[in-house]
Design a protein around this motif. Sequence first.
Motif, PDB file in Angstrom:
ATOM      1  N   VAL A  80      15.049   4.316   8.960  1.00 20.58           N
ATOM      2  CA  VAL A  80      15.889   3.033   9.810  1.00 20.58           C
ATOM      3  C   VAL A  80      15.806   1.752   9.187  1.00 20.58           C
ATOM      4  O   VAL A  80      14.827   1.666   8.603  1.00 20.58           O
ATOM      5  N   ASN A  81      16.974   1.007   9.213  1.00 20.11           N
ATOM      6  CA  ASN A  81      16.775  -0.105   8.793  1.00 20.11           C
ATOM      7  C   ASN A  81      16.063  -1.019   9.793  1.00 20.11           C
ATOM      8  O   ASN A  81      16.181  -1.120  11.148  1.00 20.11           O
ATOM      9  N   SER A  82      15.195  -2.032   9.147  1.00 18.10           N
ATOM     10  CA  SER A  82      14.464  -3.027  10.027  1.00 18.10           C
ATOM     11  C   SER A  82      14.860  -4.415   9.718  1.00 18.10           C
ATOM     12  O   SER A  82      15.102  -4.706   8.291  1.00 18.10           O
ATOM     13  N   GLU A  83      14.743  -5.177  10.641  1.00 13.66           N
ATOM     14  CA  GLU A  83      14.648  -6.592  10.257  1.00 13.66           C
ATOM     15  C   GLU A  83      13.487  -7.375   9.542  1.00 13.66           C
ATOM     16  O   GLU A  83      13.784  -8.527   9.113  1.00 13.66           O
ATOM     17  N   SER A  84      12.641  -6.377   9.090  1.00 12.09           N
ATOM     18  CA  SER A  84      11.647  -6.938   8.063  1.00 12.09           C
ATOM     19  C   SER A  84      12.228  -7.204   6.991  1.00 12.09           C
ATOM     20  O   SER A  84      11.608  -7.694   5.988  1.00 12.09           O
ATOM     21  N   GLY A  85      13.318  -6.536   6.695  1.00 17.01           N
ATOM     22  CA  GLY A  85      13.901  -6.227   5.211  1.00 17.01           C
ATOM     23  C   GLY A  85      13.759  -4.889   4.654  1.00 17.01           C
ATOM     24  O   GLY A  85      14.227  -4.542   3.615  1.00 17.01           O
ATOM     25  N   SER A  86      13.035  -3.994   5.248  1.00 18.13           N
ATOM     26  CA  SER A  86      12.568  -2.547   4.838  1.00 18.13           C
ATOM     27  C   SER A  86      13.640  -1.714   5.192  1.00 18.13           C
ATOM     28  O   SER A  86      14.135  -1.961   6.483  1.00 18.13           O
ATOM     29  N   GLU A  94       5.859   5.226   2.305  1.00 15.09           N
ATOM     30  CA  GLU A  94       7.068   5.256   1.532  1.00 15.09           C
ATOM     31  C   GLU A  94       7.957   4.186   1.976  1.00 15.09           C
ATOM     32  O   GLU A  94       9.525   4.066   1.637  1.00 15.09           O
ATOM     33  N   SER A  95       7.642   3.169   2.745  1.00 13.60           N
ATOM     34  CA  SER A  95       8.554   1.894   3.023  1.00 13.60           C
ATOM     35  C   SER A  95       8.351   0.959   2.353  1.00 13.60           C
ATOM     36  O   SER A  95       7.227   0.486   1.958  1.00 13.60           O
ATOM     37  N   PRO A  96       9.444   0.470   1.675  1.00 14.73           N
ATOM     38  CA  PRO A  96       9.296  -0.599   0.609  1.00 14.73           C
ATOM     39  C   PRO A  96       8.917  -2.091   1.320  1.00 14.73           C
ATOM     40  O   PRO A  96       9.301  -2.159   2.456  1.00 14.73           O
ATOM     41  N   GLY A  97       8.226  -2.977   0.337  1.00  8.89           N
ATOM     42  CA  GLY A  97       8.100  -4.278   0.944  1.00  8.89           C
ATOM     43  C   GLY A  97       7.074  -4.772   0.023  1.00  8.89           C
ATOM     44  O   GLY A  97       6.527  -4.235  -0.727  1.00  8.89           O
ATOM     45  N   ASP A  98       7.260  -6.333  -0.042  1.00  3.53           N
ATOM     46  CA  ASP A  98       6.633  -6.959  -1.052  1.00  3.53           C
ATOM     47  C   ASP A  98       5.123  -7.357  -0.581  1.00  3.53           C
ATOM     48  O   ASP A  98       4.133  -7.558  -1.398  1.00  3.53           O
ATOM     49  N   THR A  99       4.918  -7.712   0.524  1.00  6.50           N
ATOM     50  CA  THR A  99       3.672  -8.111   1.121  1.00  6.50           C
ATOM     51  C   THR A  99       3.109  -7.448   2.409  1.00  6.50           C
ATOM     52  O   THR A  99       4.220  -7.605   3.267  1.00  6.50           O
ATOM     53  N   ILE A 100       2.080  -7.111   2.713  1.00  3.91           N
ATOM     54  CA  ILE A 100       1.738  -7.070   4.182  1.00  3.91           C
ATOM     55  C   ILE A 100       1.396  -8.151   5.089  1.00  3.91           C
ATOM     56  O   ILE A 100       0.916  -8.807   4.065  1.00  3.91           O
ATOM     57  N   THR A 101       1.915  -8.255   6.284  1.00  2.82           N
ATOM     58  CA  THR A 101       2.024  -9.399   6.809  1.00  2.82           C
ATOM     59  C   THR A 101       1.108  -9.741   8.392  1.00  2.82           C
ATOM     60  O   THR A 101       1.326 -10.414   8.952  1.00  2.82           O
ATOM     61  N   ILE A 102       0.319  -8.736   8.344  1.00  2.00           N
ATOM     62  CA  ILE A 102      -0.560  -8.457   9.311  1.00  2.00           C
ATOM     63  C   ILE A 102       0.134  -8.435  10.788  1.00  2.00           C
ATOM     64  O   ILE A 102      -0.579  -8.512  11.592  1.00  2.00           O
ATOM     65  N   GLY A 103       1.290  -8.064  10.825  1.00  2.00           N
ATOM     66  CA  GLY A 103       1.862  -7.859  12.064  1.00  2.00           C
ATOM     67  C   GLY A 103       3.372  -8.868  12.162  1.00  2.00           C
ATOM     68  O   GLY A 103       4.165  -8.695  12.798  1.00  2.00           O
ATOM     69  N   SER A 131       1.030  -1.146   0.052  1.00  2.00           N
ATOM     70  CA  SER A 131       0.055   0.068  -0.066  1.00  2.00           C
ATOM     71  C   SER A 131       1.094   1.515  -0.002  1.00  2.00           C
ATOM     72  O   SER A 131       0.949   1.909   0.883  1.00  2.00           O
ATOM     73  N   PRO A 132       1.530   1.422  -1.139  1.00  2.00           N
ATOM     74  CA  PRO A 132       2.572   2.745  -1.060  1.00  2.00           C
ATOM     75  C   PRO A 132       1.729   3.863  -1.446  1.00  2.00           C
ATOM     76  O   PRO A 132       0.633   3.858  -1.976  1.00  2.00           O
ATOM     77  N   ARG A 133       2.386   5.058  -1.125  1.00  2.00           N
ATOM     78  CA  ARG A 133       1.872   6.436  -1.020  1.00  2.00           C
ATOM     79  C   ARG A 133       2.852   7.410  -0.963  1.00  2.00           C
ATOM     80  O   ARG A 133       3.935   7.223  -0.170  1.00  2.00           O
ATOM     81  N   VAL A 134       2.775   8.416  -1.827  1.00  2.00           N
ATOM     82  CA  VAL A 134       3.887   9.598  -1.330  1.00  2.00           C
ATOM     83  C   VAL A 134       3.330  10.392  -0.062  1.00  2.00           C
ATOM     84  O   VAL A 134       2.127  10.754  -0.054  1.00  2.00           O
ATOM     85  N   THR A 150       7.035  12.754  19.152  1.00  2.88           N
ATOM     86  CA  THR A 150       6.534  11.643  18.761  1.00  2.88           C
ATOM     87  C   THR A 150       7.134  11.196  17.575  1.00  2.88           C
ATOM     88  O   THR A 150       8.308  11.807  16.953  1.00  2.88           O
ATOM     89  N   VAL A 151       7.253   9.553  17.319  1.00  2.00           N
ATOM     90  CA  VAL A 151       8.000   9.055  16.183  1.00  2.00           C
ATOM     91  C   VAL A 151       6.952   8.324  15.529  1.00  2.00           C
ATOM     92  O   VAL A 151       6.304   7.587  15.968  1.00  2.00           O
ATOM     93  N   MET A 152       6.645   8.620  14.217  1.00  2.00           N
ATOM     94  CA  MET A 152       5.781   8.036  13.389  1.00  2.00           C
ATOM     95  C   MET A 152       6.532   7.280  12.344  1.00  2.00           C
ATOM     96  O   MET A 152       7.343   7.896  11.417  1.00  2.00           O
ATOM     97  N   ILE A 153       6.077   6.030  11.957  1.00  2.00           N
ATOM     98  CA  ILE A 153       6.614   5.582  10.943  1.00  2.00           C
ATOM     99  C   ILE A 153       5.793   4.634   9.762  1.00  2.00           C
ATOM    100  O   ILE A 153       4.323   4.778  10.186  1.00  2.00           O
ATOM    101  N   ASP A 154       5.984   4.702   8.711  1.00  2.00           N
ATOM    102  CA  ASP A 154       5.372   3.628   7.719  1.00  2.00           C
ATOM    103  C   ASP A 154       5.740   2.238   7.751  1.00  2.00           C
ATOM    104  O   ASP A 154       6.977   2.033   7.540  1.00  2.00           O
ATOM    105  N   PHE A 155       4.985   1.369   8.027  1.00  2.00           N
ATOM    106  CA  PHE A 155       5.297  -0.153   8.049  1.00  2.00           C
ATOM    107  C   PHE A 155       5.903  -0.365   6.607  1.00  2.00           C
ATOM    108  O   PHE A 155       5.415   0.104   5.848  1.00  2.00           O
ATOM    109  N   GLN A 156       6.674  -1.490   6.942  1.00  2.00           N
ATOM    110  CA  GLN A 156       7.104  -2.095   5.591  1.00  2.00           C
ATOM    111  C   GLN A 156       5.941  -2.309   4.546  1.00  2.00           C
ATOM    112  O   GLN A 156       4.820  -2.874   5.022  1.00  2.00           O
TER     113      GLN A 156
END
Length: 294
Positions: free
Chosen positions: A44-50, A103-112, A26-29, A93-99
């Motif tokens: 930041v680098n995540s062990e999710s691979g993103s 704007e965080s890359p990733g192939d699939t949403i994995t529900i957590g 679910s990418p977006r600008v 506050t610290v707000m992120i985009d999940f993998q």
Amino acid sequence: MIATSCSIMAGLIASWFVAGALVAPSPRVIGDPPRELNATSFTVNSESGSVVSGWQTQPHSGNGVIVLLHGIHGSRLSMLERARMLHDAGYATVMIDFQAHGESPGDTITIGYLEQHDVRAAVEFARREHPGEPIGVIGVSLGGAAALLASPLQIDALVLESVYPNIHDAIHNRVAAKLGPLASIPASMLLLQFQPRLGFSPQELRPIDHLPGVGCPVCVASGSEDRHTTASETQAMFSAAPEPKRLWLVDGAEHVDLFRKDPIQYRERIVGFFDEYLRGDREAPASPGVFGKR
């Protein structure tokens, strides 16, 4: 017999495409960080691979930092109004985009499942940027599930909004909201896809199992009319949480943004919770642990 086989095959194909839409990236600008919040961008680098993208905001005071975790198909923009509210209350506050979101890359949403690594990365970033300050987390739906799967996070307070206890019930509830009594078979078809599509089993998505070990005060919030995470499931989450804890069932609310549903009450309940456990503001009585409905 042929007709039955064809129906089963059609159902499997349909459920495969439905599941594909649910977990598709679910990418977006996102745009520029809001200047009025003294916000800056980070990765930041995540062990999710993103490589997880985010914003941090900094008020003039240093009362603590809250990590904001959005729901499925959302982004850090989903949490911006909460950040404004917390900024006014003196919290960074610290707000992120999940993998696979924003704007965080990733192939699939994995529900957590993978997103839990993004939570750990965000909390560690908050800890580095705000050394010695207390840390809280607000996790909405997917965000709360990922926070629990990542626990214990060595934080000081945790707010869980509309968080599913286990993926089996979460899928069944969402299908039942569309199909009613016919939900059992299509829900089972969706659950069967977890291992071949995502590489892990539904048994690995049970946030409720992680609640007893979170190691910090917990506020569990949800809508009283939420059909995705039902009131009874929210009560079960609250029961599994350690003391001290709070429960807020928002009267008449469905699976919606609880801040937008009632921003005045949200500020009173949620900022009050952080004021008590992050700043030690214990002037107002903290018991009983159930906020009740409104």
